[in-house]
Design an enzyme around this catalytic site. Structure first.
Site: not given
Ligand SMILES: NC(=O)c1ccc[n+]([C@@H]2O[C@H](COP(=O)([O-])OP(=O)(O)OC[C@H]3O[C@@H](n4cnc5c(N)ncnc54)[C@H](O)[C@@H]3O)[C@@H](O)[C@H]2O)c1
Length: 249
Positions: A156
């Site tokens: 990650y």
């Molecule tokens: N939640 C946190 O703490 C956090 C912090 C920093 C960064 N992020 C980043 O934010 C982004 C969103 O994360 P989130 O927290 O909303 O997670 P989440 O799991 O709620 O949403 C992620 C979405 O991505 C979709 N997805 C995964 N693989 C996929 C693929 N191959 N093709 C199409 N869609 C796909 C999933 O179906 C899901 O709907 C990510 O890139 C994550 O790394 C999240």
């Protein structure tokens, strides 16, 4: 004088829009007058969000790791909503937590494939049309983990550091074409990405955050909206912090 904060009439693509930060960003862009294509491998979830947003939303099943799927979705979005001028790459996974020596090689490849290669494929689909119209805004959702590092999630952290590097390269190359490419580095937000959160895990996630809480999806969405709008006019290749004071640079 133009209204810098308006994206009325523009089309946006948001990947990972079925859940979490992507969903909040899609809702924010739609509330600002944008037409929004919700790309996700979870079509049922994307359809649910689209139904909430209303007529200016389109849900498409896309696997961002597959360039054929991505290009087909770009073409379908153009046909249905008009050529997108905004791309927000939010699709992502955390992958396993494991000591580095035990970190599974197949998970390493999978995490990089979704978080980094998926971002690359979506950007490659978007850039020619944006350059042709001398205007575009791309927002890559990175993570504070990509700047600071976190133990136990090597794939990650590496994927998010690479997204920050990709953003710098694209920003320097495309700015002269009116295509601004920036990233956002949130600290932890309470979304589905972590799965079930125990109290101990929750406490560990916010232990390094001076403001002592999770960032809310709507806070990330507000920043993503600004970066997607004409109001962001002289910033590119930059990673914007939203970490409650955790970031030191
Ligand atoms: N939640 C946190 O703490 C956090 C912090 C920093 C960064 N992020 C980043 O934010 C982004 C969103 O994360 P989130 O927290 O909303 O997670 P989440 O799991 O709620 O949403 C992620 C979405 O991505 C979709 N997805 C995964 N693989 C996929 C693929 N191959 N093709 C199409 N869609 C796909 C999933 O179906 C899901 O709907 C990510 O890139 C994550 O790394 C999240």
């Amino acid at each position: 004088m133009t209204n810098d904060a308006s994206i009325t009439g523009q089309t946006a693509v948001v990947t990972g829009a079925a859940s979490g930060l992507g969903r909040a960003i899609a809702q924010r862009l739609a509330a600002a007058g944008g037409r929004v294509a919700l790309w996700d491998r979870d079509l049922t979830g994307a359809r649910r969000v689209a139904a909430d947003i209303g007529a200016q939303a389109l849900a498409l099943e896309v696997d961002v790791t597959d360039p054929v799927s991505v290009r087909a979705a770009w073409a379908e979005t153009k046909r249905s909503l008009g050529t997108p001028s905004i791309l927000v790459n939010s699709a992502g996974i955390l992958g396993p937590s494991a000591a580095f020596a035990d970190y599974p090689a197949d998970a390493w490849k999978r995490v990089l494939d979704i978080n980094l290669n998926g971002t690359f494929h979506c950007c490659q689909a978007a850039v020619p049309d944006m350059v042709a119209s001398d205007y575009g805004r791309i927002v890559n959702i990175a993570s504070i983990a990509g700047k600071d590092g976190n133990p136990g999630v090597a794939g990650y952290v590496a994927s998010k550091a690479a997204v920050i590097g990709l953003t710098k390269s694209m920003g320097k190359e495309l700015g002269k074409h009116g295509v601004l490419v920036n990233a956002i580095a949130p600290s932890a937000s309470e979304t589905a990405i972590f799965g079930e959160l125990t109290d101990a895990y929750r406490a560990r996630l916010i232990a390094n955050v001076p403001m002592g809480r999770f960032v809310r999806p709507d806070e990330v969405a507000a920043l993503a909206f600004w970066l997607s709008s004409p109001a962001c006019s002289f910033s590119t290749g930059v990673t914007f912090d939203i970490s409650g004071g955790r970031a030191t640079y």
